[in-house]
Design an enzyme around this catalytic site. Structure first.
Site, short mmCIF file in Angstrom:
data_model
loop_
_atom_site.label_atom_id
_atom_site.label_comp_id
_atom_site.label_asym_id
_atom_site.label_seq_id
_atom_site.Cartn_x
_atom_site.Cartn_y
_atom_site.Cartn_z
CG HIS A 74 -15.87 39.42 -5.46
ND1 HIS A 74 -16.68 39.69 -4.39
CD2 HIS A 74 -16.59 38.64 -6.30
CE1 HIS A 74 -17.85 39.09 -4.57
NE2 HIS A 74 -17.83 38.45 -5.73
CG ASP B 85 -10.79 36.55 -2.60
OD1 ASP B 85 -11.01 35.33 -2.61
OD2 ASP B 85 -11.64 37.41 -2.94
CD GLN C 130 -13.68 33.09 -9.26
OE1 GLN C 130 -13.57 32.16 -10.06
NE2 GLN C 130 -14.87 33.56 -8.90
CE LYS D 203 -16.75 32.15 -5.99
NZ LYS D 203 -17.96 32.59 -6.68
CB CYS E 149 -19.42 41.08 -6.95
SG CYS E 149 -21.07 40.45 -6.70
#
Lengths: 413, 156
Positions: free
Chosen positions: A126, A202, A205, A228, A370
């Site tokens: 991202h 990261d 997600q 999220k 993104c």
């Protein structure tokens, strides 16, 4: 490990927004990769905070200020437990994952990296895990290298050893926000450590969908965002190894983050306060704790299994119904992917596709997500992305399939 | 509720299926500008060949959704043969049509709907419905903003 299964009817009823209609249809929310909906339990926690204990933290010596302070620190401890951190002090509150990565890039990066040092990223990242490093590269002459993808949308680690030459930091997504790909984080962290590099994950997600344990990954930094994972917007997390955080200078200066300030200068506070300048989003921190409690009560293992079953159903349904008219980008084996489905359908532009779906009450994301470098590798400008979460069920997938068929009829030329 | 037929008028779909003036021109003698919609990743190139003070040729390149592509196609037909100043006049009328409607997004009736053809935009009037879908206004104006940039290069 919990063997409880998730009752999706009960779960759905916890989310007030999922009871509304859009354009005359019951809403079908398939954009949790962008942000999740919020359960009543989180909304109530926000209300209760403001109605009962709203006060600034680490300041007043009065009852509600103490209660607010305790609520924030309890949230920190709950989040530490949620991601397998060894101590609550390793959890730094930020605005979102983007700020967390910027914090590491500014504080650790500008202290430790100089011209010629290499940062290794992946093609899946991202923009949040690209641009802060590009800013550092432009400022310090740091070099950025990329792990490529194979034809199935998985990381191609064939040349990992060569790619790691001179690398000081590897920054990798635990789950792709476009393809759903689940890179082998532990393997990458081990390879990074073998050459003396650090590994940042990261997990924006990942954390909402799977049990998370930073010790299992053996990474050095891990970031994610609250909104999220059923939490409020405006609250994110940085987890870092204590000795790394201890050695890092502050990112932003201001109130709270100091031990002492004189006319001559300042002494920064210990971690994590050092990195939490200014009044924190207290209500959001409390709300995120409620989200953690909510997810824990259902069980992350049960959520993982529910999404695995639903992803299998979605891929089977879409493939059977549309055959070669529909392509799902990314890995097709369920061991290597999550419930993020980037679709290409009959050459209809994703923006047009999502417009027609919207008329049926179906929310999907259309665009580059993104991740423009990844779009370039895929050879497209945009995809239509349906992303599944704990409150989605087979009826949502069926509605998506019906909506796609309607879009096909509308743009049949 | 605004329906799909408000957005996807037949003339729009026609320009999407059969885009006019699609392609590239050699630069120089032609000039070119490139536009991006950072929200959705759409990109467009507008090539102009100005000869004897008029737009002698125009080509549209790039990729995008039906709205951005058809709007650019209609734009190319509308400005071909005009002087740069004449093209700017069309540009201004088109952007006015888009922004008038932006003010009408609070559900107020849109008064200009009662005056079809008032703007003198011809086929481009079909894009009027786009403003009921605020997210798509940027799609409809992408080609025009790019035209604006390339017109700046004409030095007139």
């Amino acid at each position: 490990m919990s063997t409880a299964t998730l009752n999706v009817t009960t779960v759905k009823a916890d989310f007030p927004l999922l009871g509304r209609e859009v354009n005359g249809h019951p809403i079908v929310y398939l954009d949790s990769g962008a942000t999740s909906q919020k359960p009543r339990q989180v909304l109530d926690a926000l209300d209760r905070y403001y109605e009962e204990i709203n006060a600034n933290i680490h300041r007043g010596a009065y009852l509600i200020a103490e209660k607010a302070t305790t609520a924030v620190e309890d949230s920190r401890a709950a989040l530490a437990g949620f991601v397998g951190a060894s101590a609550a002090e390793e959890i730094v509150f930020t605005k979102n994952a983007t700020e967390s990565i910027n914090l590491v890039a500014h504080s650790w990066g500008r202290t430790n990296l100089s011209e010629g040092d290499v940062i290794l990223l992946t093609t899946l990242e991202h923009h949040a895990n690209i641009v802060p490093w590009q800013q550092l590269a432009a400022e310090r002459g740091v070099v950025i290298r990329w792990i490529p993808l194979d034809d199935d949308g998985r990381l191609d680690l064939t040349d990992l050893d060569q790619l790691l030459d001179g690398v000081r930091l590897v920054a990798v997504s635990a789950a792709s926000n476009v393809l759903g790909t689940l890179p082998p984080v532990r393997r990458i962290a081990d390879a990074a450590h073998a050459v003396g590099a650090l590994c940042l994950v990261d997990a924006s997600q990942w954390v909402p969908h799977y049990p998370t344990n930073v010790a299992d990954w053996d990474c050095d930094f891990m970031v994610f965002t609250g909104h999220k994972m059923c939490g409020p917007t405006g609250i994110g997390l940085l987890w870092g190894r204590r000795h790394l955080l201890d050695a890092m200078p502050p990112f932003m200066g201001g109130g709270s983050m100091i031990q002492n300030v004189t006319f001559e200068g300042f002494t920064p506070a210990d971690v994590p306060t050092r990195f939490e300048a200014g009044t924190q989003p207290i209500a959001e921190i409390v709300g995120l704790r409620a989200a953690v409690d909510y997810l824990n009560a259902i069980g992350m293992e049960a959520i993982r299994q529910h999404e695995l079953d639903l992803t299998a159903y979605a891929m089977r349904t879409l493939t059977e119904r549309f055959g070669d008219d529909l392509a799902i980008h990314g890995p097709h084996d369920l061991e290597n992917r999550g419930g993020t489905l980037s679709l290409a359908y009959r050459g209809i532009h994703p923006h047009d596709l999502s417009q027609v779906l919207d008329q049926h009450g179906i929310c999907v994301r259309a665009g580059h997500h993104c991740a423009k470098p990844l779009m370039k590798v895929l050879g497209v400008n945009a995809t239509a992305r349906a992303s599944l979460y704990l409150y989605n069920d087979e009826s949502d997938v069926d509605a998506l399939a019906d909506g796609l068929a309607a879009a096909g009829d509308f743009f049949a030329f | 509720m605004a329906g799909l037929e408000d957005l996807y008028r037949e003339v729009i779909l026609d320009h999407y299926r059969s885009p006019r003036n699609r392609g590239e021109l050699e630069t120089p003698p032609a000039i070119m500008a490139e536009g991006f919609n950072p929200l959705c990743g759409d990109e467009i190139q507008v090539y102009l060949l100005v000869e004897d003070g008029v737009i002698a040729e125009i080509r549209i390149g790039g990729q995008g959704c039906s709205i951005s592509q058809s709007s650019a196609s209609m734009m190319s037909a509308a400005v071909l043969g005009r002087t740069p100043d004449g093209a700017r006049e069309v540009l201004r009328s088109f952007k006015e049509m888009m922004s008038i409607h932006e003010h009408g997004l609070d559900g107020e009736p849109i008064s200009t709907d009662d005056q079809p053809g008032a703007s003198g935009l011809g086929d481009l009037e079909a894009l009027r419905g786009v403003v009921k879908f605020p997210v798509r206004i940027k799609c409809a104006t992408l080609g025009w903003n790019t035209l604006d940039q390339v017109l700046d290069q004409t030095g007139t």
